[in-house]
Design an enzyme around this catalytic site. Sequence first.
Site, PDB file in Angstrom:
ATOM      1  N   LEU A  62      -6.016   5.374   1.885  1.00  0.00           N
ATOM      2  CA  LEU A  62      -4.730   5.981   1.555  1.00  0.00           C
ATOM      3  C   LEU A  62      -3.731   5.709   2.672  1.00  0.00           C
ATOM      4  O   LEU A  62      -4.080   5.766   3.848  1.00  0.00           O
ATOM      5  CB  LEU A  62      -4.897   7.495   1.383  1.00  0.00           C
ATOM      6  CG  LEU A  62      -5.801   7.961   0.236  1.00  0.00           C
ATOM      7  CD1 LEU A  62      -5.925   9.476   0.264  1.00  0.00           C
ATOM      8  CD2 LEU A  62      -5.260   7.490  -1.103  1.00  0.00           C
TER       9      LEU A  62
ATOM     10  N   GLY B 108      -8.000   7.915   9.959  1.00  0.00           N
ATOM     11  CA  GLY B 108      -8.953   6.861  10.294  1.00  0.00           C
ATOM     12  C   GLY B 108      -9.775   6.447   9.085  1.00  0.00           C
ATOM     13  O   GLY B 108      -9.478   6.836   7.962  1.00  0.00           O
TER      14      GLY B 108
ATOM     15  N   ARG C 220       0.841  -1.192   0.000  1.00  0.00           N
ATOM     16  CA  ARG C 220       0.000   0.000   0.000  1.00  0.00           C
ATOM     17  C   ARG C 220       0.877   1.244   0.000  1.00  0.00           C
ATOM     18  O   ARG C 220       0.585   2.220  -0.678  1.00  0.00           O
ATOM     19  CB  ARG C 220      -0.913  -0.001   1.237  1.00  0.00           C
ATOM     20  CG  ARG C 220      -1.854   1.198   1.326  1.00  0.00           C
ATOM     21  CD  ARG C 220      -2.650   1.189   2.625  1.00  0.00           C
ATOM     22  NE  ARG C 220      -3.458  -0.011   2.764  1.00  0.00           N
ATOM     23  CZ  ARG C 220      -4.686  -0.131   2.243  1.00  0.00           C
ATOM     24  NH1 ARG C 220      -5.200   0.856   1.557  1.00  0.00           N
ATOM     25  NH2 ARG C 220      -5.374  -1.239   2.399  1.00  0.00           N
TER      26      ARG C 220
ATOM     27  N   ARG D   6     -10.297   2.634  -1.616  1.00  0.00           N
ATOM     28  CA  ARG D   6      -8.952   2.255  -1.164  1.00  0.00           C
ATOM     29  C   ARG D   6      -8.590   3.186  -0.004  1.00  0.00           C
ATOM     30  O   ARG D   6      -8.791   4.407  -0.117  1.00  0.00           O
ATOM     31  CB  ARG D   6      -7.964   2.447  -2.317  1.00  0.00           C
ATOM     32  CG  ARG D   6      -6.650   1.760  -2.149  1.00  0.00           C
ATOM     33  CD  ARG D   6      -6.712   0.295  -2.410  1.00  0.00           C
ATOM     34  NE  ARG D   6      -7.034  -0.071  -3.798  1.00  0.00           N
ATOM     35  CZ  ARG D   6      -7.230  -1.337  -4.173  1.00  0.00           C
ATOM     36  NH1 ARG D   6      -7.198  -2.287  -3.287  1.00  0.00           N
ATOM     37  NH2 ARG D   6      -7.508  -1.643  -5.430  1.00  0.00           N
TER      38      ARG D   6
ATOM     39  N   SER E 259     -22.441  12.191   3.385  1.00  0.00           N
ATOM     40  CA  SER E 259     -21.525  13.080   4.113  1.00  0.00           C
ATOM     41  C   SER E 259     -20.332  13.446   3.231  1.00  0.00           C
ATOM     42  O   SER E 259     -19.924  12.643   2.385  1.00  0.00           O
ATOM     43  CB  SER E 259     -20.981  12.376   5.374  1.00  0.00           C
ATOM     44  OG  SER E 259     -22.041  11.917   6.197  1.00  0.00           O
TER      45      SER E 259
ATOM     46  N   ASN F 225     -13.470  13.637   1.164  1.00  0.00           N
ATOM     47  CA  ASN F 225     -14.044  12.374   0.703  1.00  0.00           C
ATOM     48  C   ASN F 225     -15.563  12.447   0.795  1.00  0.00           C
ATOM     49  O   ASN F 225     -16.112  13.117   1.669  1.00  0.00           O
ATOM     50  CB  ASN F 225     -13.527  11.241   1.608  1.00  0.00           C
ATOM     51  CG  ASN F 225     -14.034   9.872   1.167  1.00  0.00           C
ATOM     52  OD1 ASN F 225     -14.323   9.654  -0.009  1.00  0.00           O
ATOM     53  ND2 ASN F 225     -14.173   8.983   2.112  1.00  0.00           N
ATOM     54  N   THR F 226     -16.227  11.770  -0.131  1.00  0.00           N
ATOM     55  CA  THR F 226     -17.696  11.658  -0.033  1.00  0.00           C
ATOM     56  C   THR F 226     -17.995  10.267   0.497  1.00  0.00           C
ATOM     57  O   THR F 226     -17.287   9.302   0.180  1.00  0.00           O
ATOM     58  CB  THR F 226     -18.356  11.784  -1.425  1.00  0.00           C
ATOM     59  OG1 THR F 226     -17.864  10.727  -2.278  1.00  0.00           O
ATOM     60  CG2 THR F 226     -18.072  13.125  -2.060  1.00  0.00           C
ATOM     61  N   HIS F 227     -19.056  10.180   1.318  1.00  0.00           N
ATOM     62  CA  HIS F 227     -19.399   8.877   1.888  1.00  0.00           C
ATOM     63  C   HIS F 227     -20.923   8.730   1.903  1.00  0.00           C
ATOM     64  O   HIS F 227     -21.623   9.663   2.354  1.00  0.00           O
ATOM     65  CB  HIS F 227     -18.827   8.750   3.306  1.00  0.00           C
ATOM     66  CG  HIS F 227     -19.063   7.415   3.919  1.00  0.00           C
ATOM     67  ND1 HIS F 227     -18.380   6.276   3.525  1.00  0.00           N
ATOM     68  CD2 HIS F 227     -19.938   7.016   4.870  1.00  0.00           C
ATOM     69  CE1 HIS F 227     -18.827   5.244   4.222  1.00  0.00           C
ATOM     70  NE2 HIS F 227     -19.759   5.660   5.049  1.00  0.00           N
TER      71      HIS F 227
ATOM     72  N   ASP G 266     -13.083   7.068   7.444  1.00  0.00           N
ATOM     73  CA  ASP G 266     -14.247   7.969   7.397  1.00  0.00           C
ATOM     74  C   ASP G 266     -14.478   8.660   8.742  1.00  0.00           C
ATOM     75  O   ASP G 266     -15.622   8.872   9.161  1.00  0.00           O
ATOM     76  CB  ASP G 266     -15.501   7.165   6.999  1.00  0.00           C
ATOM     77  CG  ASP G 266     -15.349   6.550   5.605  1.00  0.00           C
ATOM     78  OD1 ASP G 266     -15.746   5.388   5.423  1.00  0.00           O
ATOM     79  OD2 ASP G 266     -14.789   7.240   4.721  1.00  0.00           O
TER      80      ASP G 266
HETATM   81  C1  GRF Z   1     -20.232   6.958  -3.797  1.00  0.00           C
HETATM   82  O1  GRF Z   1     -21.430   6.756  -3.069  1.00  0.00           O
HETATM   83  C2  GRF Z   1     -19.087   7.231  -2.865  1.00  0.00           C
HETATM   84  O2  GRF Z   1     -19.416   8.000  -1.734  1.00  0.00           O
HETATM   85  C3  GRF Z   1     -18.750   5.833  -2.442  1.00  0.00           C
HETATM   86  O3  GRF Z   1     -18.822   5.074  -3.621  1.00  0.00           O
HETATM   87  C4  GRF Z   1     -19.779   5.682  -4.473  1.00  0.00           C
HETATM   88  C5  GRF Z   1     -19.081   5.981  -5.765  1.00  0.00           C
HETATM   89  O4  GRF Z   1     -20.047   6.192  -6.724  1.00  0.00           O
HETATM   90  N1  GRF Z   1     -17.423   5.773  -1.838  1.00  0.00           N
HETATM   91  P1  GRF Z   1     -19.585   6.790  -8.151  1.00  0.00           P
HETATM   92  O5  GRF Z   1     -18.359   5.997  -8.552  1.00  0.00           O
HETATM   93  O6  GRF Z   1     -19.291   8.243  -7.934  1.00  0.00           O
HETATM   94  O7  GRF Z   1     -20.783   6.565  -9.032  1.00  0.00           O
END
Ligand code: GRF
Length: 195
Positions: free
Chosen positions: A92, A142, A64, A90, A135, A106-108, A144
């Site tokens: 980081l 950590g 990694r 992945r 979010s 990051n989007t979650h 998320d």
């Molecule tokens: C999104 O919901 C993101 O938050 C999550 O995986 C999904 C990716 O969707 N980690 P896309 O590849 O943007 O369609």
Amino acid sequence: MLTVAVLISGTGSNLRALLEAARHPDYPARVVVVGADREAAGLAHPEDFGIPSFLVPYERFDSREAWGEELHRQLSAWRPDLVVLSGLMRLLPPAVVAAWSPRLINTHPAFLPEFPGAHGVRDALAAGVAQTGASVIVVDDGVDSGPILAQERVAVLPGDDIASLHERIKPVERRLLIDVVRRIATGELDLEDIH
Ligand code: GRF
């Protein structure tokens, strides 16, 4: 103009939403490069928009850390003001987080700190909750667990499966991401002040 690098692993629908938002002349950010850790379908989007992309295939590296070093090298070449993880599946390495955070978000697909990790949608369904969410956070060491920049609740409907719930969450994620990047670009949101 805020320059943004986006890292993906999947379909890149959130990336595409950001690319489309950045088309508007009054949007204060632009995506300068897209990176992927695999041959992601989402690499078609930078192609469509005439934006460079790079591939750092995780399986070609023996650790990694080695993968992270190459990713860092590729990202550094573009000197982006902000790095957005949007579907990068992945973790980081700490050295990469240390080099880029807090200009690393990051989007979650969950209402953090609820349901962190790679299966946030599945875990919300399994928990039987009536609502989950989306979010946008600053990436820390950590999983998320970084400071929350924006989040919004999304209902879980009877009969939802992982796909239907995720497809209801993603438009919310996209809207939050586009707004967070805009607020960072205008200085309304100062990442150095976030803790
Ligand atoms: C999104 O919901 C993101 O938050 C999550 O995986 C999904 C990716 O969707 N980690 P896309 O590849 O943007 O369609």
